[in-house]
Design a protein around this motif. Structure first.
Motif, PDB file in Angstrom:
ATOM      1  N   GLU A 188     -35.566   0.106  10.976  1.00 26.22           N
ATOM      2  CA  GLU A 188     -36.650   0.603  11.827  1.00 26.22           C
ATOM      3  C   GLU A 188     -36.914   2.062  11.464  1.00 26.22           C
ATOM      4  OE1 GLU A 188     -37.887   1.094  16.530  1.00 26.22           O
ATOM      5  OE2 GLU A 188     -35.884   0.403  16.037  1.00 26.22           O
ATOM      6  N   LEU A 230     -41.224  -0.995   8.896  1.00 35.27           N
ATOM      7  CA  LEU A 230     -40.482  -1.305   7.669  1.00 35.27           C
ATOM      8  C   LEU A 230     -40.922  -0.396   6.526  1.00 35.27           C
ATOM      9  CD1 LEU A 230     -40.537  -5.190   7.847  1.00 35.27           C
ATOM     10  CD2 LEU A 230     -38.510  -3.732   8.040  1.00 35.27           C
ATOM     11  N   GLU A 246     -39.041  -7.553  17.088  1.00 35.06           N
ATOM     12  CA  GLU A 246     -39.467  -7.769  15.705  1.00 35.06           C
ATOM     13  C   GLU A 246     -39.942  -6.424  15.164  1.00 35.06           C
ATOM     14  OE1 GLU A 246     -43.102  -9.925  13.301  1.00 35.06           O
ATOM     15  OE2 GLU A 246     -42.595 -10.648  15.295  1.00 35.06           O
ATOM     16  N   ILE A 247     -39.392  -6.001  14.045  1.00 30.65           N
ATOM     17  CA  ILE A 247     -39.766  -4.719  13.455  1.00 30.65           C
ATOM     18  C   ILE A 247     -41.103  -4.892  12.738  1.00 30.65           C
ATOM     19  CG2 ILE A 247     -39.089  -2.901  11.846  1.00 30.65           C
ATOM     20  CD1 ILE A 247     -36.156  -3.748  12.387  1.00 30.65           C
ATOM     21  N   SER A 248     -42.063  -4.034  13.058  1.00 29.75           N
ATOM     22  CA  SER A 248     -43.408  -4.151  12.485  1.00 29.75           C
ATOM     23  C   SER A 248     -43.414  -3.781  11.007  1.00 29.75           C
ATOM     24  CB  SER A 248     -44.389  -3.239  13.234  1.00 29.75           C
ATOM     25  OG  SER A 248     -44.124  -1.879  12.938  1.00 29.75           O
ATOM     26  N   ARG A 249     -44.435  -4.246  10.312  1.00 26.48           N
ATOM     27  CA  ARG A 249     -44.583  -3.896   8.893  1.00 26.48           C
ATOM     28  C   ARG A 249     -44.688  -2.376   8.728  1.00 26.48           C
ATOM     29  NH1 ARG A 249     -49.814  -5.277   5.875  1.00 26.48           N
ATOM     30  NH2 ARG A 249     -49.845  -3.268   4.893  1.00 26.48           N
ATOM     31  N   ALA A 299     -36.471  -9.067  11.116  1.00 25.05           N
ATOM     32  CA  ALA A 299     -37.326  -8.538  10.045  1.00 25.05           C
ATOM     33  C   ALA A 299     -36.873  -9.118   8.726  1.00 25.05           C
ATOM     34  CB  ALA A 299     -37.253  -7.012   9.985  1.00 25.05           C
TER      35      ALA A 299
END
Length: 118
Positions: A34, A102, A96-99, A8
């Motif tokens: 996260e 975040l 992958e940390i999503s928007r 991220a």
């Protein structure tokens, strides 16, 4: 042990956690941003991540998780809720940390500087 890598904001966080841990627990162990507004009880989608490697090492998504993901933003075939994705086998996992996640993390932690803002 499973090695979990979080991506991220152009950064990478890595940790090793025992089988049985969730992706959310792994992120907390290494301080990856996260979100977890509901504290990991599958009541929101703020721990939404994209599993880009090692999906086969995780538990299958159950109906409750799928129902919550139906309400999430930018859902993809690789989407999982970190609180529900339990590690079942040793190996390498990449998330992958999503928007959405975040945004939730920085809203939940106003004391942590959001690098997306100047």
């Amino acid at each position: 042990m499973a090695k979990v890598r979080f991506l991220a904001l152009g950064r990478t966080w890595e940790t090793e956690v025992p089988v049985g841990s969730t992706i959310l627990a792994a992120s907390k162990s290494v301080g990856a941003p996260e979100g977890d507004a509901c504290r990991g009880v599958c009541a929101c989608s703020t721990c939404h991540v994209y599993i880009t490697k090692g999906r086969e090492l995780l538990s299958e998504a159950e109906e409750d998780e799928e129902d919550i993901l139906d309400k999430a933003f930018d859902v993809r075939a690789s989407s999982r809720l970190g609180c529900q994705a339990r590690i079942e086998k040793d190996g390498d996992i990449e998330a992958e940390i999503s928007r959405e996640s975040l945004d939730a993390f920085y809203n939940e932690h106003p004391d942590v500087k959001d690098p997306r803002k100047s």
